[in-house]
Each structure stands twice: as structure tokens, then as C-alpha cells.
Design a protein around this motif. Structure first.
Motif, PDB file in Angstrom:
ATOM      1  N   ALA A 117      15.024  27.340  56.313  1.00 48.55           N
ATOM      2  CA  ALA A 117      14.100  27.799  57.347  1.00 48.55           C
ATOM      3  C   ALA A 117      13.766  26.637  58.269  1.00 48.55           C
ATOM      4  N   PRO A 118      13.322  26.946  59.484  1.00 48.09           N
ATOM      5  CA  PRO A 118      12.970  25.884  60.440  1.00 48.09           C
ATOM      6  C   PRO A 118      11.935  24.936  59.861  1.00 48.09           C
ATOM      7  N   GLY A 119      12.229  23.656  59.904  1.00 42.75           N
ATOM      8  CA  GLY A 119      11.292  22.654  59.432  1.00 42.75           C
ATOM      9  C   GLY A 119      11.193  22.514  57.932  1.00 42.75           C
ATOM     10  N   LYS A 120      12.055  23.220  57.202  1.00 43.20           N
ATOM     11  CA  LYS A 120      11.999  23.179  55.739  1.00 43.20           C
ATOM     12  C   LYS A 120      13.337  22.709  55.172  1.00 43.20           C
ATOM     13  N   GLU A 121      13.296  22.310  53.907  1.00 48.07           N
ATOM     14  CA  GLU A 121      14.518  21.912  53.234  1.00 48.07           C
ATOM     15  C   GLU A 121      15.324  23.138  52.807  1.00 48.07           C
ATOM     16  N   ARG A 122      16.613  22.919  52.643  1.00 48.18           N
ATOM     17  CA  ARG A 122      17.464  23.985  52.138  1.00 48.18           C
ATOM     18  C   ARG A 122      17.066  24.346  50.713  1.00 48.18           C
ATOM     19  N   SER A 143      13.176  44.826  51.784  1.00 42.06           N
ATOM     20  CA  SER A 143      11.755  44.480  51.936  1.00 42.06           C
ATOM     21  C   SER A 143      11.603  43.089  52.536  1.00 42.06           C
ATOM     22  N   LEU A 144      12.324  42.843  53.603  1.00 39.65           N
ATOM     23  CA  LEU A 144      12.340  41.510  54.200  1.00 39.65           C
ATOM     24  C   LEU A 144      10.972  41.135  54.758  1.00 39.65           C
ATOM     25  N   LYS A 145      10.673  39.854  54.642  1.00 41.00           N
ATOM     26  CA  LYS A 145       9.407  39.313  55.115  1.00 41.00           C
ATOM     27  C   LYS A 145       9.675  38.284  56.210  1.00 41.00           C
ATOM     28  N   VAL A 146       8.668  38.009  56.999  1.00 41.93           N
ATOM     29  CA  VAL A 146       8.811  37.019  58.059  1.00 41.93           C
ATOM     30  C   VAL A 146       9.255  35.675  57.479  1.00 41.93           C
ATOM     31  N   GLU A 147       8.756  35.361  56.290  1.00 42.75           N
ATOM     32  CA  GLU A 147       9.100  34.078  55.669  1.00 42.75           C
ATOM     33  C   GLU A 147      10.530  34.011  55.140  1.00 42.75           C
ATOM     34  N   ASP A 148      11.266  35.106  55.216  1.00 39.34           N
ATOM     35  CA  ASP A 148      12.695  35.085  54.867  1.00 39.34           C
ATOM     36  C   ASP A 148      13.551  34.604  56.030  1.00 39.34           C
ATOM     37  N   THR A 149      12.939  34.421  57.181  1.00 37.79           N
ATOM     38  CA  THR A 149      13.676  33.935  58.346  1.00 37.79           C
ATOM     39  C   THR A 149      14.273  32.562  58.057  1.00 37.79           C
ATOM     40  N   ALA A 150      15.587  32.450  58.237  1.00 34.13           N
ATOM     41  CA  ALA A 150      16.280  31.203  57.917  1.00 34.13           C
ATOM     42  C   ALA A 150      17.752  31.340  58.293  1.00 34.13           C
ATOM     43  N   VAL A 151      18.437  30.211  58.293  1.00 32.93           N
ATOM     44  CA  VAL A 151      19.899  30.237  58.312  1.00 32.93           C
ATOM     45  C   VAL A 151      20.359  30.344  56.863  1.00 32.93           C
ATOM     46  N   TYR A 152      21.180  31.335  56.590  1.00 37.52           N
ATOM     47  CA  TYR A 152      21.666  31.590  55.240  1.00 37.52           C
ATOM     48  C   TYR A 152      23.093  31.064  55.115  1.00 37.52           C
ATOM     49  N   ILE A 174      23.746  22.619  43.100  1.00 37.97           N
ATOM     50  CA  ILE A 174      24.588  21.830  43.995  1.00 37.97           C
ATOM     51  C   ILE A 174      25.381  20.796  43.213  1.00 37.97           C
ATOM     52  N   ASN A 175      26.651  20.643  43.593  1.00 41.65           N
ATOM     53  CA  ASN A 175      27.488  19.571  43.084  1.00 41.65           C
ATOM     54  C   ASN A 175      28.389  19.089  44.219  1.00 41.65           C
ATOM     55  N   PRO A 176      29.030  17.936  44.047  1.00 41.68           N
ATOM     56  CA  PRO A 176      29.802  17.354  45.163  1.00 41.68           C
ATOM     57  C   PRO A 176      31.004  18.185  45.599  1.00 41.68           C
TER      58      PRO A 176
END
Length: 125
Positions: free
Chosen positions: A40-45, A84-93, A109-111
Motif C-alpha cells: 500500500a502507499p507509504g507502507k511496507e510490502r 468484501s473489499l475494504k478501502v485499506e485493501d488498496t495496494a499494488v498486488y 520470502i527467499n532469494p
């Protein structure tokens, strides 16, 4: 070489549904654990959901009961059904292949992960 491409993002109203698709190439998807991440904008993945080769699945708490991950090995495709999507689900997926699919998303996550280019999901009225 593992390669994945996402599709299906766009604009949806709060409470609506959307399905994302991730098509794999260069590998046989059923042998790999796959996952969806989002940023999401301004947040970590963050990890959203993963599915392993035995169809076991895990979800981050914020999407449990609303999102469903599935795979169609014949189509070499993984899906993320989002309800049941919420505004806070807005993000690049982002779709990711060859993850470590376990209960704690911090360890997915791994290399050797192959990442897609991402698809934007915007939840807004």
C-alpha cells in the motif's frame, strides 16, 4: 527461468469483489509454492496469502474469511479471489513464485523468488 504475470486489478467499490490472476511461464506451477503480496502507499510490502504444492493455504489475519487463494495447474495459474473489499485493501498486488509457504508471512520470502510486475487494486467509492 521462473516468470509470472499478474492481471485483474482495477477500481472497485467498498464491499465489492475482484479476482486477480497470476500466470506462470518457464516452470510447472504445481511443483512450486505461490503467494500474493501487496504494498500500500507509504507502507511496507506484506504477504497476503500463499498456497503450497499440496494445496495447503495461509492468509494474513487482515484478509482471513474475505480472500481465497487457489490454483489451476492445467492453466499454470494462481488466483486471488477478494470479497468484501475494504478501502485499506488498496495496494499494488504482486504474485510470487517459489515462496516458503508457512503460517507466518514474514518467512515467505527467499532469494530465489520470482516476482511479477504488480497490479493495482483501488478500493474506493
Amino acid at each position: 527461468q521462473l516468470h509470472v504475470v499478474e492481471s485483474g486489478g482495477g477500481l472497485v467499490q467498498p464491499g465489492g469483489s475482484m479476482r486477480l490472476s497470476c500466470v506462470g511461464s518457464g516452470f510447472t506451477l504445481d511443483y512450486y509454492a505461490m503467494a500474493w503480496f501487496r504494498q500500500a502507499p507509504g507502507k511496507e510490502r506484506e504477504g497476503v496469502s500463499c498456497i503450497n504444492s499440496r494445496e495447503g493455504t495461509h492468509y494474513v489475519d487482515s484478509v482471513k474469511g474475505r480472500f481465497t487463494i487457489s490454483r489451476d495447474n492445467a492453466k499454470n495459474t494462481v488466483y486471488l479471489q477478494m470479497n468484501s473489499l475494504k478501502v485499506e485493501d488498496t495496494a499494488v498486488y504482486y504474485c510470487a513464485a517459489n515462496v516458503e509457504c508457512m503460517a507466518n508471512p514474514d518467512y515467505w520470502i527467499n532469494p530465489d523468488i520470482a516476482w511479477g510486475q504488480g497490479t493495482l487494486v483501488t478500493v474506493s467509492s
